[in-house]
Design a protein around this motif. Structure first.
Motif, PDB file in Angstrom:
ATOM      1  N   VAL A 141     -70.508 -36.579 -46.945  1.00 48.55           N
ATOM      2  CA  VAL A 141     -71.074 -37.586 -46.056  1.00 48.55           C
ATOM      3  C   VAL A 141     -71.059 -38.931 -46.777  1.00 48.55           C
ATOM      4  CG1 VAL A 141     -73.160 -38.354 -44.872  1.00 48.55           C
ATOM      5  CG2 VAL A 141     -72.498 -35.930 -44.815  1.00 48.55           C
ATOM      6  N   THR A 142     -70.483 -39.950 -46.127  1.00 45.48           N
ATOM      7  CA  THR A 142     -70.358 -41.268 -46.750  1.00 45.48           C
ATOM      8  C   THR A 142     -71.235 -42.321 -46.093  1.00 45.48           C
ATOM      9  OG1 THR A 142     -68.457 -41.782 -45.333  1.00 45.48           O
ATOM     10  CG2 THR A 142     -68.006 -40.809 -47.500  1.00 45.48           C
ATOM     11  N   ALA A 143     -71.760 -42.042 -44.887  1.00 44.82           N
ATOM     12  CA  ALA A 143     -72.612 -43.024 -44.212  1.00 44.82           C
ATOM     13  C   ALA A 143     -73.430 -42.336 -43.130  1.00 44.82           C
ATOM     14  CB  ALA A 143     -71.779 -44.153 -43.613  1.00 44.82           C
ATOM     15  N   THR A 144     -74.591 -42.940 -42.840  1.00 47.67           N
ATOM     16  CA  THR A 144     -75.416 -42.508 -41.706  1.00 47.67           C
ATOM     17  C   THR A 144     -75.774 -43.764 -40.913  1.00 47.67           C
ATOM     18  OG1 THR A 144     -76.324 -40.638 -42.940  1.00 47.67           O
ATOM     19  CG2 THR A 144     -77.524 -41.339 -40.987  1.00 47.67           C
ATOM     20  N   ILE A 145     -75.481 -43.754 -39.625  1.00 46.96           N
ATOM     21  CA  ILE A 145     -75.596 -44.942 -38.779  1.00 46.96           C
ATOM     22  C   ILE A 145     -76.667 -44.709 -37.723  1.00 46.96           C
ATOM     23  CG2 ILE A 145     -74.334 -46.553 -37.306  1.00 46.96           C
ATOM     24  CD1 ILE A 145     -71.727 -45.259 -38.510  1.00 46.96           C
ATOM     25  N   ASN A 146     -77.624 -45.622 -37.600  1.00 45.45           N
ATOM     26  CA  ASN A 146     -78.630 -45.544 -36.539  1.00 45.45           C
ATOM     27  C   ASN A 146     -78.038 -46.049 -35.231  1.00 45.45           C
ATOM     28  OD1 ASN A 146     -80.846 -44.631 -38.172  1.00 45.45           O
ATOM     29  ND2 ASN A 146     -80.995 -46.703 -39.012  1.00 45.45           N
ATOM     30  N   VAL A 147     -78.228 -45.235 -34.157  1.00 45.00           N
ATOM     31  CA  VAL A 147     -77.724 -45.611 -32.837  1.00 45.00           C
ATOM     32  C   VAL A 147     -78.874 -45.532 -31.832  1.00 45.00           C
ATOM     33  CG1 VAL A 147     -75.310 -45.050 -33.284  1.00 45.00           C
ATOM     34  CG2 VAL A 147     -76.870 -43.246 -32.518  1.00 45.00           C
ATOM     35  N   GLY A 148     -78.574 -45.317 -30.566  1.00 42.69           N
ATOM     36  CA  GLY A 148     -79.603 -45.219 -29.537  1.00 42.69           C
ATOM     37  C   GLY A 148     -80.289 -43.862 -29.545  1.00 42.69           C
ATOM     38  N   ASN A 186     -73.725 -30.527 -44.657  1.00 46.80           N
ATOM     39  CA  ASN A 186     -75.041 -30.870 -44.140  1.00 46.80           C
ATOM     40  C   ASN A 186     -74.999 -32.250 -43.501  1.00 46.80           C
ATOM     41  OD1 ASN A 186     -76.482 -28.519 -45.074  1.00 46.80           O
ATOM     42  ND2 ASN A 186     -76.350 -29.358 -47.148  1.00 46.80           N
ATOM     43  N   VAL A 187     -75.522 -32.319 -42.253  1.00 47.91           N
ATOM     44  CA  VAL A 187     -75.546 -33.598 -41.534  1.00 47.91           C
ATOM     45  C   VAL A 187     -76.977 -33.848 -41.047  1.00 47.91           C
ATOM     46  CG1 VAL A 187     -73.103 -33.605 -40.924  1.00 47.91           C
ATOM     47  CG2 VAL A 187     -74.715 -32.401 -39.449  1.00 47.91           C
ATOM     48  N   GLY A 188     -77.145 -34.610 -39.968  1.00 50.10           N
ATOM     49  CA  GLY A 188     -78.471 -34.909 -39.451  1.00 50.10           C
ATOM     50  C   GLY A 188     -79.036 -33.777 -38.613  1.00 50.10           C
ATOM     51  N   ASN A 219     -78.559 -35.350 -32.451  1.00 53.00           N
ATOM     52  CA  ASN A 219     -79.312 -35.563 -31.225  1.00 53.00           C
ATOM     53  C   ASN A 219     -80.809 -35.318 -31.350  1.00 53.00           C
ATOM     54  OD1 ASN A 219     -80.365 -33.992 -28.571  1.00 53.00           O
ATOM     55  ND2 ASN A 219     -78.993 -35.660 -27.964  1.00 53.00           N
ATOM     56  N   ARG A 220     -81.254 -34.459 -32.242  1.00 61.18           N
ATOM     57  CA  ARG A 220     -82.653 -34.031 -32.253  1.00 61.18           C
ATOM     58  C   ARG A 220     -83.523 -34.912 -33.154  1.00 61.18           C
ATOM     59  NH1 ARG A 220     -82.189 -27.392 -32.407  1.00 61.18           N
ATOM     60  NH2 ARG A 220     -81.568 -27.161 -30.228  1.00 61.18           N
ATOM     61  N   GLY A 221     -83.907 -36.058 -32.606  1.00 64.00           N
ATOM     62  CA  GLY A 221     -84.863 -36.905 -33.308  1.00 64.00           C
ATOM     63  C   GLY A 221     -84.252 -37.878 -34.284  1.00 64.00           C
ATOM     64  N   ASP A 222     -83.128 -37.551 -34.873  1.00 63.02           N
ATOM     65  CA  ASP A 222     -82.514 -38.449 -35.847  1.00 63.02           C
ATOM     66  C   ASP A 222     -82.004 -39.736 -35.195  1.00 63.02           C
ATOM     67  OD1 ASP A 222     -82.941 -36.881 -38.028  1.00 63.02           O
ATOM     68  OD2 ASP A 222     -80.836 -36.782 -38.632  1.00 63.02           O
ATOM     69  N   ASN A 223     -81.348 -39.569 -34.042  1.00 61.50           N
ATOM     70  CA  ASN A 223     -80.719 -40.698 -33.357  1.00 61.50           C
ATOM     71  C   ASN A 223     -79.745 -41.421 -34.288  1.00 61.50           C
ATOM     72  OD1 ASN A 223     -82.307 -40.139 -31.080  1.00 61.50           O
ATOM     73  ND2 ASN A 223     -83.977 -41.422 -31.853  1.00 61.50           N
ATOM     74  N   THR A 224     -78.911 -40.605 -34.935  1.00 62.18           N
ATOM     75  CA  THR A 224     -77.959 -41.152 -35.898  1.00 62.18           C
ATOM     76  C   THR A 224     -76.564 -40.598 -35.662  1.00 62.18           C
ATOM     77  OG1 THR A 224     -78.378 -39.384 -37.505  1.00 62.18           O
ATOM     78  CG2 THR A 224     -79.727 -41.391 -37.689  1.00 62.18           C
ATOM     79  N   VAL A 225     -75.611 -41.222 -36.343  1.00 68.18           N
ATOM     80  CA  VAL A 225     -74.238 -40.731 -36.434  1.00 68.18           C
ATOM     81  C   VAL A 225     -73.915 -40.558 -37.911  1.00 68.18           C
ATOM     82  CG1 VAL A 225     -71.806 -41.288 -36.083  1.00 68.18           C
ATOM     83  CG2 VAL A 225     -73.448 -41.718 -34.258  1.00 68.18           C
ATOM     84  N   THR A 226     -73.472 -39.364 -38.281  1.00 67.96           N
ATOM     85  CA  THR A 226     -73.074 -39.073 -39.653  1.00 67.96           C
ATOM     86  C   THR A 226     -71.572 -39.288 -39.798  1.00 67.96           C
ATOM     87  OG1 THR A 226     -74.836 -37.437 -39.948  1.00 67.96           O
ATOM     88  CG2 THR A 226     -72.951 -37.283 -41.421  1.00 67.96           C
ATOM     89  N   VAL A 227     -71.170 -39.912 -40.915  1.00 66.31           N
ATOM     90  CA  VAL A 227     -69.747 -40.150 -41.192  1.00 66.31           C
ATOM     91  C   VAL A 227     -69.328 -39.259 -42.358  1.00 66.31           C
ATOM     92  CG1 VAL A 227     -67.977 -41.865 -41.722  1.00 66.31           C
ATOM     93  CG2 VAL A 227     -70.037 -42.538 -40.453  1.00 66.31           C
ATOM     94  N   ILE A 228     -68.251 -38.482 -42.160  1.00 68.96           N
ATOM     95  CA  ILE A 228     -67.743 -37.547 -43.168  1.00 68.96           C
ATOM     96  C   ILE A 228     -66.361 -37.986 -43.620  1.00 68.96           C
ATOM     97  CG2 ILE A 228     -67.059 -35.145 -43.617  1.00 68.96           C
ATOM     98  CD1 ILE A 228     -69.021 -34.335 -41.369  1.00 68.96           C
ATOM     99  N   ASP A 229     -66.147 -38.023 -44.917  1.00 64.65           N
ATOM    100  CA  ASP A 229     -64.817 -38.277 -45.494  1.00 64.65           C
ATOM    101  C   ASP A 229     -64.079 -36.938 -45.528  1.00 64.65           C
ATOM    102  OD1 ASP A 229     -62.599 -38.620 -47.129  1.00 64.65           O
ATOM    103  OD2 ASP A 229     -63.630 -39.957 -48.522  1.00 64.65           O
ATOM    104  N   THR A 230     -62.973 -36.820 -44.791  1.00 68.29           N
ATOM    105  CA  THR A 230     -62.287 -35.529 -44.675  1.00 68.29           C
ATOM    106  C   THR A 230     -61.532 -35.133 -45.940  1.00 68.29           C
ATOM    107  OG1 THR A 230     -60.346 -36.581 -43.666  1.00 68.29           O
ATOM    108  CG2 THR A 230     -62.041 -35.742 -42.176  1.00 68.29           C
ATOM    109  N   SER A 231     -61.272 -36.085 -46.835  1.00 73.63           N
ATOM    110  CA  SER A 231     -60.574 -35.715 -48.068  1.00 73.63           C
ATOM    111  C   SER A 231     -61.484 -34.958 -49.019  1.00 73.63           C
ATOM    112  CB  SER A 231     -60.013 -36.963 -48.757  1.00 73.63           C
ATOM    113  OG  SER A 231     -61.072 -37.805 -49.207  1.00 73.63           O
ATOM    114  N   THR A 232     -62.817 -35.198 -48.898  1.00 72.35           N
ATOM    115  CA  THR A 232     -63.780 -34.521 -49.769  1.00 72.35           C
ATOM    116  C   THR A 232     -64.806 -33.708 -48.998  1.00 72.35           C
ATOM    117  OG1 THR A 232     -65.269 -36.432 -49.721  1.00 72.35           O
ATOM    118  CG2 THR A 232     -63.575 -36.375 -51.449  1.00 72.35           C
ATOM    119  N   ASN A 233     -64.873 -33.918 -47.680  1.00 73.61           N
ATOM    120  CA  ASN A 233     -65.909 -33.332 -46.819  1.00 73.61           C
ATOM    121  C   ASN A 233     -67.313 -33.717 -47.273  1.00 73.61           C
ATOM    122  OD1 ASN A 233     -64.260 -32.130 -44.908  1.00 73.61           O
ATOM    123  ND2 ASN A 233     -64.076 -30.215 -46.046  1.00 73.61           N
TER     124      ASN A 233
END
Length: 555
Positions: free
Chosen positions: A83-90, A45-47, A67-81
């Motif tokens: 989500v480790t961070a959510t970053i606000n962008v443009g 599950n992401v944004g 892209n849809r309203g969140d305006n974020t970037v989700t960061v996933i740790d591939t060793s566990t799959n």
């Protein structure tokens, strides 16, 4: 301002088996696919409205634009799959790319005409860069020095200097630039122009457009093979993939697919292509045929590119680190003779050119790009293949291809010079016929002065006796072996060429053999004589004394 919503996947290679991370725009998840089995192994599950994906070069993390309203970037740790961070962008983040050293992420924000820069050590935005209108696709040069951004609404590409995060150039391209790919040597940028049905080619040294290539309708996704020889372009509106040869910047062949396609990614070994559509199609680059289809992945939508990381084996230590670990922001295990991936070594990129061969070679004699009756079935070869169409009247549809194979070296250019049958008059009222016209190819040998064997597989024609070359407007038969294979509907002609030898049209020891010519049939008909060299006249006179022979020798 036009806006695409994306459905992007990419390939993750931190472990022995590459994984594909596929965005599902309507249900806000990322599906994880094991490419060894082409099965879904996890969902994350992401944004809202995930559209773009980039994987950090060591494979430890995945960055997803929402892209849809969140305006974020989700960061996933591939060793566990997880989500480790959510970053606000443009506003309206779409395309995303990571520098080769893994230190920075660049995100194209379609709705506010900016690019956000993320520091991967802190996952904070450190800069915001104004670019053109409606930025979508984004890519970074292999040396990490420049970022190219496709601005869909004003038909330009912005160039960003990563050292200063300033825009240093703006390049006019085609109508509706959407996606970007850069060759492994960093010399050229290929841009899909969605509205003009073209691909623009940019020289990174000058930032000038050097070629415009007509492709299918509505080109979106684009990917380049790891050796840099082939560009695959997904045309969303007419369900084909255009395959471009980078040596000639021309479409060599096309691949038919069932649905309008969206995104595309190539595995790091160059063996397989993954194409997003209603399902995901898996294409074997050796044959350019679909070998698998992955269903129930999720909903689809327009896509902006593919981002591929290196592959290592699980548990391997590389220079004292384990796969997936970051060491001072570098790529553990990726040093090649003291350089990092993407750096030039003696003018070439590590691992990009191996004995000068093309992708997809050594496939039991079949042609990478097309499976046709003109291939050489069952032969184990160590060389290069290509197929070109023969537009000749009277040929069956399945016979309209010529396969060219070289034992060593690399084909640089193959084309049909004259696709009509030709009659070559001889003294004494005789003539020869070139039933398939004239072809021309340039062949690069591994070292200047070397020789190589060339095999041409034409449609079956039992009347073909040999091969004749045209040099300086004169015709020279060459020593050739002719083998007729009615069971596979082909006639195969083989001969040896030497760089700088008598059968090299440019006559120079320069590492390149030039060969214009074609197969011929003796035809005892009256004709007007044209000038031939004494050597050719002597040979052709002898030729008609043993017309039943299949092996032609030049005196």
């Amino acid at each position: 301002m036009r806006k695409f919503l994306l459905f992007l996947f990419t390939i993750h290679f931190a472990y022995a088996t590459p994984f594909a991370y596929v965005t599902n725009i309507d249900n806000n998840i990322v599906s994880v696919i094991d490419t060894a089995t082409n099965t879904i192994t996890d969902t994350i599950n992401v944004g809202n409205g995930p559209v773009g994906i980039a994987i950090i070069p060591n494979g430890s993390r995945v960055y997803v634009t929402n892209n849809r309203g969140d305006n974020t970037v989700t960061v996933i740790d591939t060793s566990t799959n997880n989500v480790t961070a959510t970053i606000n962008v443009g506003n309206g983040p779409e395309g995303i790319a990571i520098t080769p050293d893994g230190s920075k992420v660049y995100v194209a924000n379609n709705s506010d005409d900016t690019v956000s820069v993320i520091n991967t050590a802190t996952n904070n935005v450190t800069a915001t860069i104004n670019v053109g209108n409606g930025p979508e696709g984004i890519a970074i040069t292999p040396d990490g020095s420049k970022v190219y951004v496709a601005n869909n609404s004003d038909d330009t590409v912005s160039v960003i200097n990563t050292a200063t995060n300033n825009v240093t150039a703006t390049i006019n391209v085609g109508d509706g630039p959407t996606n970007i790919a850069i060759t492994p040597d960093g010399n050229r940028v290929y841009v899909t122009n969605n509205y003009s049905d073209t691909v623009s080619v940019i020289d990174t040294a000058t930032n000038n457009v050097t070629a415009t290539i007509n492709v299918g309708k509505g080109p979106l996704g684009i990917a380049i093979t790891p050796d840099g020889y082939w560009v695959y372009v997904v045309n969303n509106s007419d369900t084909i993939i255009s395959v471009i040869g980078t040596k000639t910047n021309s479409v060599i062949t096309t691949i038919n697919i069932e649905y309008g396609s969206l995104g595309i990614a190539i595995t790091p070994d160059g063996n397989r292509i993954y194409v997003t559509s209603s399902d995901i199609s898996v294409i074997d680059t050796a044959t350019n045929s679909i070998i698998a289809s992955i269903t129930d992945v999720g909903t689809n939508g327009p896509v902006f590119g593919q981002f591929i990381g290196p592959s290592t084996l699980p548990g391997q230590e590389v220079n004292g680190t384990l796969p997936g670990q970051e060491v001072n922001g570098t790529l553990p295990g990726q040093e090649v003779n003291g350089t990092l991936p993407g750096q030039e070594v003696n003018g070439t990129l590590p691992g990009q050119e191996v004995n000068g061969t093309l992708p997809g070679q050594e496939v039991n004699g079949t042609l990478p790009g097309q499976e046709v009756n003109g291939t050489l079935p069952g032969q184990e070869v160590n060389g290069t293949f290509i197929s070109i169409p023969l537009s000749l009247p009277g040929l069956e549809e399945q016979q309209k291809s010529l396969t060219v194979k070289v034992e060593s070296g690399r084909l640089m250019d193959v084309k049909v010079v004259d696709n009509q049958p030709l009659d070559i008059p001889l003294p004494g009222g005789k003539k020869i016929e070139l039933p398939y016209g004239i072809i021309s190819f340039d062949l690069e040998v591994n070292n200047p002065g070397e020789s190589t064997t060339v095999s041409l597989a034409y449609p079956y024609n039992p009347n073909i006796m040999g091969y004749i070359k045209k040099i300086d407007d004169q015709w020279f038969p060459i020593e050739a072996n002719v083998r007729h294979d009615p069971d596979n509907n082909q006639t195969i002609i083989s001969f040896t060429l030497v760089d700088g030898g008598v059968n090299d049209a440019d006559g120079r020891v320069n590492g390149v053999i030039k060969d214009p010519g074609g197969p011929y049939i003796p035809q005892p008909q009256p004709s007007v004589t044209v000038p031939l060299s004494p050597l050719a006249l002597g040979f052709l006179a002898a030729l008609f004394g043993f017309a039943g022979s299949r092996k032609i020798r030049r005196n």
